[in-house]
Design an enzyme around this catalytic site. Structure first.
Site, PDB file in Angstrom:
ATOM      1  N   ASP A  46       4.651  -7.422   4.130  1.00 15.45           N
ATOM      2  CA  ASP A  46       5.579  -8.030   3.147  1.00 15.45           C
ATOM      3  C   ASP A  46       6.622  -8.920   3.877  1.00 15.45           C
ATOM      4  O   ASP A  46       7.315  -8.733   4.464  1.00 15.45           O
ATOM      5  CB  ASP A  46       6.509  -6.939   2.462  1.00 15.45           C
TER       6      ASP A  46
ATOM      7  N   LYS B 274      12.024 -18.136   3.800  1.00 15.41           N
ATOM      8  CA  LYS B 274      10.781 -18.192   2.694  1.00 15.41           C
ATOM      9  C   LYS B 274      11.116 -19.263   1.675  1.00 15.41           C
ATOM     10  O   LYS B 274      10.142 -19.642   1.109  1.00 15.41           O
ATOM     11  CB  LYS B 274      10.795 -16.858   2.324  1.00 15.41           C
TER      12      LYS B 274
ATOM     13  N   GLU C  18       3.360 -10.283  -5.081  1.00 18.81           N
ATOM     14  CA  GLU C  18       4.239  -9.179  -4.648  1.00 18.81           C
ATOM     15  C   GLU C  18       4.054  -8.191  -5.675  1.00 18.81           C
ATOM     16  O   GLU C  18       3.897  -6.910  -5.575  1.00 18.81           O
ATOM     17  CB  GLU C  18       5.539  -9.801  -4.431  1.00 18.81           C
TER      18      GLU C  18
ATOM     19  N   ASP D 121      12.210  -6.998  -9.628  1.00 19.87           N
ATOM     20  CA  ASP D 121      12.020  -7.196  -8.242  1.00 19.87           C
ATOM     21  C   ASP D 121      13.309  -7.910  -7.862  1.00 19.87           C
ATOM     22  O   ASP D 121      13.658  -9.163  -8.102  1.00 19.87           O
ATOM     23  CB  ASP D 121      10.778  -7.830  -7.786  1.00 19.87           C
TER      24      ASP D 121
HETATM   25  P1  ADP Z   1      13.784  -9.306   0.127  1.00 19.22           P
HETATM   26  O1  ADP Z   1      12.712  -8.866  -0.931  1.00 19.22           O
HETATM   27  O2  ADP Z   1      14.796 -10.292  -0.504  1.00 19.22           O
HETATM   28  O3  ADP Z   1      13.376  -9.458   1.224  1.00 19.22           O
HETATM   29  P2  ADP Z   1      14.858  -6.500   0.048  1.00 19.22           P
HETATM   30  O4  ADP Z   1      14.004  -5.922  -1.082  1.00 19.22           O
HETATM   31  O5  ADP Z   1      14.716  -5.929   1.250  1.00 19.22           O
HETATM   32  O6  ADP Z   1      14.815  -7.956   0.293  1.00 19.22           O
HETATM   33  O7  ADP Z   1      16.454  -6.277  -0.563  1.00 19.22           O
HETATM   34  C1  ADP Z   1      17.416  -6.228   0.166  1.00 19.22           C
HETATM   35  C2  ADP Z   1      18.948  -6.184  -0.519  1.00 19.22           C
HETATM   36  O8  ADP Z   1      18.760  -4.824  -0.795  1.00 19.22           O
HETATM   37  C3  ADP Z   1      19.923  -6.396   0.288  1.00 19.22           C
HETATM   38  O9  ADP Z   1      20.885  -7.207  -0.375  1.00 19.22           O
HETATM   39  C4  ADP Z   1      20.490  -4.949   0.650  1.00 19.22           C
HETATM   40  O10 ADP Z   1      21.865  -5.082   0.592  1.00 19.22           O
HETATM   41  C5  ADP Z   1      19.979  -4.426  -0.717  1.00 19.22           C
HETATM   42  N1  ADP Z   1      19.926  -2.697  -0.566  1.00 19.22           N
HETATM   43  C6  ADP Z   1      19.257  -2.039   0.567  1.00 19.22           C
HETATM   44  N2  ADP Z   1      19.372  -0.809   0.103  1.00 19.22           N
HETATM   45  C7  ADP Z   1      20.429  -0.708  -0.839  1.00 19.22           C
HETATM   46  C8  ADP Z   1      21.146   0.357  -1.528  1.00 19.22           C
HETATM   47  N3  ADP Z   1      20.626   1.826  -0.850  1.00 19.22           N
HETATM   48  N4  ADP Z   1      21.845   0.220  -2.501  1.00 19.22           N
HETATM   49  C9  ADP Z   1      22.138  -1.182  -2.842  1.00 19.22           C
HETATM   50  N5  ADP Z   1      21.518  -2.222  -2.415  1.00 19.22           N
HETATM   51  C10 ADP Z   1      20.663  -1.990  -1.220  1.00 19.22           C
HETATM   52 MG    MG Z   2      11.128  -8.530  -1.397  1.00 14.77          MG
END
Ligand code: ADP
Ligand code: MG
Length: 618
Positions: free
Chosen positions: A23, A87, A187, A211
């Protein structure tokens, strides 16, 4: 007795080659595999138990490149040397991102053009593909370190709305990182697979994948039918995510403890602390009711209710996107049978309850939302590795589909890697005067000549009313439905006669065969091009010879004796070269015949016009 292979060079046990799922996220990236013993997808974790690698690069003094958590530390203290959200730049020109240029704190080159963007760090320039490849290389190295085996093959995920340029850029980044990218997977498709949705052969289901990541929001409505994922609609906001929650909290606190926006701009260390503490608060409040910390000697607090008030406008915006996606898919909420939560920000209870309310259904959230895409990519990787022979997951066409045109050339209607379902139509015409039927032969493959491709079907469109060559309009349409079945329809537009055949294109070809066909097209590309040029020259020669003799039959009388002799000679010469000459000789002969016929063709034209003028009475 089972045989165990030993690598002679290293003395270690040879493992079957591993295909990993990646991912490559805007905020975080990670790798997953199917565990060889349990056969279950698992994410690869470092010793510290962390699977997520922030998609951030820091270019340190002396040329060192840091990736992940180490790079994230420099996000605010060295914004010019620290690159995030690459990205968003994949496959984009500066014009595409102009409106968001202030979002990027590093230098994105504004070259005022439509060409692909470059990023400048120090005195070096990087393309988004190169930057992504650095992240992928880091993931590859980590995976090899954890698995203690080389990793060379991968499946990489991309958002469902990514276009060809963005997908190709992702593929190139993989290649640059030393990875053989077996497939680019959507995705939402991967997330569904992680929940086992779409793995049953006869399953037909409509699902919504919500998402909410760090900086982007995507809603996808998918229809699964027998292992095929059809994207019914996508919607979202590429500048909406968990970062907005953090920003809202940081601003609120700054206001409370009396830090101005100007101070936030100039005092980077305070800004950094505020942002990091805000994110920590948000994460804490996903499982607790109250948060408390200290910033610059000042106490800051936040309750779940306060946070929800700050987050609500953003969550509401995602719901508007969901409504639009449903509208575009032409579906009512009742039609959604499963809802899947993806992205770290769906851990926020307000987000979860809002989604549940909107779709009137309890969403799937058992799998970690920030790992679910990578886990699904691993499921897909395992299928492609051939470890799971029961499935043939198709959401794209593995090989091009087309028909035979004059001279045995392949005319591609559906290029390989097209999304399924897909519909394309193109118009053709007849070669001969009065031609009443047309042979339509359907082929699959990448070579320029149909004889090197695989024939799938052949049929005749009959009953075309007698017309001069080139006048009938025969529309050939290819429709690949969600079952991967190709329907070929030929229709003569003027008369309405039509004919349809059904073909099953993908079945019966193994992945190895597909691979071989692709390889062949690469190795033969040069000779294929030469042959295509020759065939096209011959076809053109045949047409001009036919037209000229037709012209002579009708209008021979307006030619002088010299013109007649010269034309005959040029035609004979072209006829000979058409059979025995190379493409350049044929083109020269065509040009010569054209030169000879131009004067009398023009004369005839003038004659026709003056006759027409004479007939006109004013
Ligand atoms: P992306 O798909 O954009 O790469 P992710 O799916 O990894 O990102 O999501 C990242 C986001 O999720 C960040 O803003 C992070 O702060 C938030 N995040 C991660 N864990 C938690 C949580 N327990 N509660 C709220 N937000 C969270
Ligand atoms: Mg993502």
């Amino acid at each position: 007795m089972a045989k165990i292979a030993i690598n002679i060079a290293t003395g270690s046990l040879q493992q079957p080659e591993m295909v990993v799922g990646i991912d490559l996220g805007t905020t975080n990236s990670l790798v997953a595999i199917i565990h060889p013993d349990t056969k279950q997808p698992v994410v690869l974790k470092e010793h510290d138990g962390n699977a997520l690698v922030p998609s951030i690069l820091h270019f340190a003094e002396g040329g060192n490149v840091l990736v992940g958590d180490e790079a994230k530390k420099h996000l605010i203290d060295a914004p010019q040397q620290t690159v995030f959200s690459v990205k968003r730049l994949m496959g984009k020109s500066y014009n595409d991102i102009r409106d968001y240029s202030s979002f990027f704190t590093y230098k994105v080159i504004d070259d005022q053009t439509e060409s692909l963007v470059k990023i400048q760090v120090g005195d070096r320039f990087y393309s988004p593909v190169e930057l992504s490849s650095l992240i992928l290389k880091e993931l590859k190295t980590r995976a090899e370190h954890i698995l203690k085996t080389p990793v060379t093959k991968a499946v990489i995920t991309v958002p469902a709305y990514f276009n060809d340029a963005q997908r190709q850029a992702t593929r190139d980044a993989g290649k640059l990182a030393g990875l053989d990218v077996l497939r680019i997977v959507n995705e939402p498709t991967a997330a569904s697979l992680a929940y086992g949705l779409g793995l049953k052969k006869d399953e037909v289901k409509t699902i919504a994948v919500y998402d909410l990541g760090g900086g982007t929001f995507d809603i996808s409505i998918l229809r699964i039918n027998g292992g095929i994922f059809e994207v019914l609609s996508t919607n979202g906001d590429t500048y909406l995510g968990g970062d907005d929650f953090d920003r809202a909290i940081a601003n609120e606190w700054a206001k409370n403890i009396g830090i101005s926006q100007e101070e936030m701009q100039s005092n980077r260390s305070i800004a950094q602390q505020l942002r990091l503490t805000a994110e920590a608060a948000k994460i804490h409040l996903s499982t607790h009711d109250h948060f408390m910390a200290e910033i610059a000697g000042e106490k800051v607090t936040l309750s779940r209710a306060d946070f929800e008030e700050l987050a609500k406008p953003f969550v509401d915006r995602t719901m508007t996107c969901c409504a639009n996606a449903m509208k575009d898919a032409g579906l009512h909420i009742d039609a959604i049978e499963e809802v899947v939560l993806v992205g770290g920000s769906t851990r926020v209870p307000l987000v979860k309850t809002s989604v549940q309310k909107f779709f009137n259904r309890v969403p799937h959230d058992a799998v970690n939302p920030d790992e679910v895409v990578a886990l699904g990519a691993a499921v897909q990787a395992d299928i492609l590795a051939g470890n799971n022979k029961d499935f043939l997951l198709l959401d794209i066409t593995p090989l091009s589909l087309g028909i035979e045109t004059m001279g045995g050339l392949m005319d591609v209607l559906v290029p390989r890697n097209s999304k399924i379902p897909s519909k394309v139509a193109r118009q053709y015409t007849t070669q001969k005067d009065g031609q009443s039927s047309m042979k339509i032969a359907v082929f699959q493959g990448e070579r320029d000549l149909v004889k090197d491709n695989r024939k799938l079907a052949e049929f005749n469109l009959t009953g075309i009313p007698g017309m001069p060559a080139g006048l009938p309009k025969v529309e050939i349409s290819f429709l690949i439905n969600a079952d991967g079945i190709l329907l070929v329809k030929a229709k003569e537009i003027r008369s309405g006669v039509e004919q349809t055949v059904e073909v099953k294109p993908q079945y019966g070809l193994t992945d190895e065969e597909v691979e071989k066909m692709l390889m062949d097209s690469v190795t033969h590309a040069k000779e294929d091009m030469a042959i295509r040029a020759l065939v096209e020259a011959r076809t053109e020669a045949r047409q001009i010879l036919d037209t000229t003799s037709g012209f002579l039959q009708k209008n021979g009388s307006i030619l002088t004796v010299e013109e007649k002799t010269a034309t005959d000679a040029a035609m004979t010469s072209l006829q000979n070269l058409m059979e025995n000459g190379n493409k350049d000789e044929i083109h020269t002969a065509i040009e010569k015949l054209n030169e000879i016929s131009r004067p009398y063709a023009e004369r005839l034209m003038d004659h026709a016009i003056s006759t027409a003028m004479k007939g006109k009475k004013i």
